[in-house]
Design a protein around this motif. Sequence first.
Motif, PDB file in Angstrom:
ATOM      1  N   LEU A 148      -2.586  -7.861   5.122  1.00 52.35           N
ATOM      2  CA  LEU A 148      -3.610  -6.868   5.446  1.00 52.35           C
ATOM      3  C   LEU A 148      -3.080  -5.452   5.257  1.00 52.35           C
ATOM      4  O   LEU A 148      -3.775  -4.571   4.721  1.00 52.35           O
ATOM      5  CB  LEU A 148      -4.086  -7.081   6.884  1.00 52.35           C
ATOM      6  CG  LEU A 148      -5.126  -6.108   7.447  1.00 52.35           C
ATOM      7  CD1 LEU A 148      -6.340  -6.002   6.526  1.00 52.35           C
ATOM      8  CD2 LEU A 148      -5.545  -6.528   8.846  1.00 52.35           C
ATOM      9  N   SER A 149      -1.844  -5.206   5.683  1.00 52.43           N
ATOM     10  CA  SER A 149      -1.235  -3.890   5.528  1.00 52.43           C
ATOM     11  C   SER A 149      -1.133  -3.501   4.058  1.00 52.43           C
ATOM     12  O   SER A 149      -1.418  -2.354   3.681  1.00 52.43           O
ATOM     13  CB  SER A 149       0.160  -3.888   6.171  1.00 52.43           C
ATOM     14  OG  SER A 149       0.856  -2.704   5.880  1.00 52.43           O
ATOM     15  N   LYS A 150      -0.720  -4.424   3.211  1.00 54.12           N
ATOM     16  CA  LYS A 150      -0.588  -4.144   1.780  1.00 54.12           C
ATOM     17  C   LYS A 150      -1.933  -3.743   1.183  1.00 54.12           C
ATOM     18  O   LYS A 150      -2.015  -2.820   0.362  1.00 54.12           O
ATOM     19  CB  LYS A 150      -0.028  -5.372   1.066  1.00 54.12           C
ATOM     20  CG  LYS A 150       0.269  -5.143  -0.421  1.00 54.12           C
ATOM     21  CD  LYS A 150       0.884  -6.379  -1.043  1.00 54.12           C
ATOM     22  CE  LYS A 150       1.280  -6.106  -2.502  1.00 54.12           C
ATOM     23  NZ  LYS A 150       0.150  -5.648  -3.326  1.00 54.12           N
ATOM     24  N   LYS A 151      -2.991  -4.427   1.598  1.00 55.64           N
ATOM     25  CA  LYS A 151      -4.317  -4.131   1.057  1.00 55.64           C
ATOM     26  C   LYS A 151      -4.771  -2.731   1.443  1.00 55.64           C
ATOM     27  O   LYS A 151      -5.219  -1.947   0.582  1.00 55.64           O
ATOM     28  CB  LYS A 151      -5.317  -5.182   1.567  1.00 55.64           C
ATOM     29  CG  LYS A 151      -6.761  -4.899   1.172  1.00 55.64           C
ATOM     30  CD  LYS A 151      -6.957  -4.825  -0.329  1.00 55.64           C
ATOM     31  CE  LYS A 151      -8.412  -4.553  -0.686  1.00 55.64           C
ATOM     32  NZ  LYS A 151      -8.598  -4.326  -2.145  1.00 55.64           N
ATOM     33  N   VAL A 152      -4.675  -2.375   2.720  1.00 51.35           N
ATOM     34  CA  VAL A 152      -5.164  -1.061   3.147  1.00 51.35           C
ATOM     35  C   VAL A 152      -4.292   0.064   2.592  1.00 51.35           C
ATOM     36  O   VAL A 152      -4.806   1.142   2.248  1.00 51.35           O
ATOM     37  CB  VAL A 152      -5.265  -0.969   4.689  1.00 51.35           C
ATOM     38  CG1 VAL A 152      -6.312  -1.919   5.210  1.00 51.35           C
ATOM     39  CG2 VAL A 152      -3.929  -1.226   5.361  1.00 51.35           C
ATOM     40  N   LEU A 153      -2.979  -0.176   2.473  1.00 46.10           N
ATOM     41  CA  LEU A 153      -2.105   0.852   1.910  1.00 46.10           C
ATOM     42  C   LEU A 153      -2.382   1.048   0.424  1.00 46.10           C
ATOM     43  O   LEU A 153      -2.349   2.182  -0.073  1.00 46.10           O
ATOM     44  CB  LEU A 153      -0.639   0.481   2.140  1.00 46.10           C
ATOM     45  CG  LEU A 153      -0.128   0.654   3.573  1.00 46.10           C
ATOM     46  CD1 LEU A 153       1.300   0.132   3.691  1.00 46.10           C
ATOM     47  CD2 LEU A 153      -0.198   2.107   4.017  1.00 46.10           C
ATOM     48  N   ASP A 154      -2.647  -0.029  -0.293  1.00 44.27           N
ATOM     49  CA  ASP A 154      -3.006   0.095  -1.708  1.00 44.27           C
ATOM     50  C   ASP A 154      -4.293   0.900  -1.867  1.00 44.27           C
ATOM     51  O   ASP A 154      -4.387   1.773  -2.747  1.00 44.27           O
ATOM     52  CB  ASP A 154      -3.182  -1.287  -2.337  1.00 44.27           C
ATOM     53  CG  ASP A 154      -1.849  -2.001  -2.561  1.00 44.27           C
ATOM     54  OD1 ASP A 154      -0.806  -1.318  -2.494  1.00 44.27           O
ATOM     55  OD2 ASP A 154      -1.860  -3.224  -2.777  1.00 44.27           O
ATOM     56  N   ASP A 155      -5.272   0.624  -1.017  1.00 46.89           N
ATOM     57  CA  ASP A 155      -6.535   1.375  -1.081  1.00 46.89           C
ATOM     58  C   ASP A 155      -6.305   2.842  -0.735  1.00 46.89           C
ATOM     59  O   ASP A 155      -6.949   3.733  -1.305  1.00 46.89           O
ATOM     60  CB  ASP A 155      -7.562   0.757  -0.126  1.00 46.89           C
ATOM     61  CG  ASP A 155      -8.046  -0.607  -0.601  1.00 46.89           C
ATOM     62  OD1 ASP A 155      -7.796  -0.945  -1.775  1.00 46.89           O
ATOM     63  OD2 ASP A 155      -8.655  -1.337   0.204  1.00 46.89           O
ATOM     64  N   PHE A 156      -5.392   3.105   0.208  1.00 50.59           N
ATOM     65  CA  PHE A 156      -5.087   4.473   0.613  1.00 50.59           C
ATOM     66  C   PHE A 156      -4.403   5.234  -0.527  1.00 50.59           C
ATOM     67  O   PHE A 156      -4.782   6.357  -0.870  1.00 50.59           O
ATOM     68  CB  PHE A 156      -4.194   4.460   1.856  1.00 50.59           C
ATOM     69  CG  PHE A 156      -3.867   5.813   2.411  1.00 50.59           C
ATOM     70  CD1 PHE A 156      -4.756   6.483   3.236  1.00 50.59           C
ATOM     71  CD2 PHE A 156      -2.655   6.434   2.112  1.00 50.59           C
ATOM     72  CE1 PHE A 156      -4.455   7.739   3.754  1.00 50.59           C
ATOM     73  CE2 PHE A 156      -2.338   7.675   2.623  1.00 50.59           C
ATOM     74  CZ  PHE A 156      -3.243   8.332   3.449  1.00 50.59           C
ATOM     75  N   VAL A 157      -3.404   4.628  -1.129  1.00 49.24           N
ATOM     76  CA  VAL A 157      -2.669   5.279  -2.212  1.00 49.24           C
ATOM     77  C   VAL A 157      -3.550   5.478  -3.439  1.00 49.24           C
ATOM     78  O   VAL A 157      -3.453   6.498  -4.143  1.00 49.24           O
ATOM     79  CB  VAL A 157      -1.412   4.449  -2.572  1.00 49.24           C
ATOM     80  CG1 VAL A 157      -0.732   5.001  -3.828  1.00 49.24           C
ATOM     81  CG2 VAL A 157      -0.430   4.450  -1.409  1.00 49.24           C
ATOM     82  N   ASN A 158      -4.454   4.525  -3.691  1.00 46.74           N
ATOM     83  CA  ASN A 158      -5.348   4.623  -4.849  1.00 46.74           C
ATOM     84  C   ASN A 158      -6.512   5.581  -4.631  1.00 46.74           C
ATOM     85  O   ASN A 158      -7.339   5.769  -5.520  1.00 46.74           O
ATOM     86  CB  ASN A 158      -5.898   3.237  -5.204  1.00 46.74           C
ATOM     87  CG  ASN A 158      -4.810   2.297  -5.697  1.00 46.74           C
ATOM     88  OD1 ASN A 158      -3.799   2.739  -6.235  1.00 46.74           O
ATOM     89  ND2 ASN A 158      -5.010   1.000  -5.503  1.00 46.74           N
ATOM     90  N   GLY A 159      -6.598   6.180  -3.448  1.00 46.42           N
ATOM     91  CA  GLY A 159      -7.639   7.164  -3.173  1.00 46.42           C
ATOM     92  C   GLY A 159      -8.991   6.575  -2.829  1.00 46.42           C
ATOM     93  O   GLY A 159      -9.988   7.295  -2.769  1.00 46.42           O
TER      94      GLY A 159
END
Length: 294
Positions: A148-159
Amino acid sequence: MASMRDIKRRKGSIQSTQQITKAMKLVSTVKLQKAKQRAEQSKDYFHCMYETVVSMLAKAGNINHPYLHPGDSVKKGIIVITSNRGLAGGYNSNITKLITQGGFKKEEVEVYAVGKKGRDALLRYGYSVREDYSDIVEEPLYSDAVELSKKVLDDFVNGEIGEIYLAYTGFKNTVVHEPTLLKLLPVEMDAKNGGKSDKAAADTTENRTPMNFEPEDDAALDMIIPKYVTSLIFGGLVESVASENGARMQAMDSATSNAEEMINHLTLMYNRARQGSITQELTEIIAGANAISM
């Protein structure tokens, strides 16, 4: 007054319901003991991780890193942890209220749902559910929090989202559970530190010892921030499971007590109706006997 048959049928129905609530209370009590132990073991690490990272970043000064600044998107990603089942008092509705009454604009919220009850409630209110991780809430593992952390961080970094929040129920003790909304990224570095202890507040306002990173700050934060987010998500999952079972145990205990009161009341009504029926029959028999003797 209701007939004796109706009262007896109603009493039998409530007794059957009482047996169910008693069984659910016992099951929740057993589950609570296990979940409570996990929550108490992880609580210190959970809060220490938050305070340590906040203190570290406060001392580090201005660092230009994607994890530390709001993204270009106005979207707010909120990880909402509820349960897959009801009959737990206000456990699920209290988390839903954190979102619906938290000052968020509906069109700016992206929900990462952990729990069917919260997911369904927010869908009814018209919120967008971006991801559904409801299966992990039954027996949360650290690997689930990593995913779950990887998913939300990827969405955060991708804007795709500009901020990350965690909505969960903090476990204080068996009877006290606190709905909590915690901002994960960008990290809040105000004096109150998101409502945590005064220790981190003292670090951020008084102790300004410069923070040196080894390796460079970018590489260090690339390792630290994902672990920080993962740890807080896992802590939220563990505390929410303990709070859910505690809330359900209390709800079922109250339901069992209420059923007992209703059964006692119906028993009294039944005895009164039965006594009235017997009295009426005796009166009719005596009246008939008197009529014959005359």
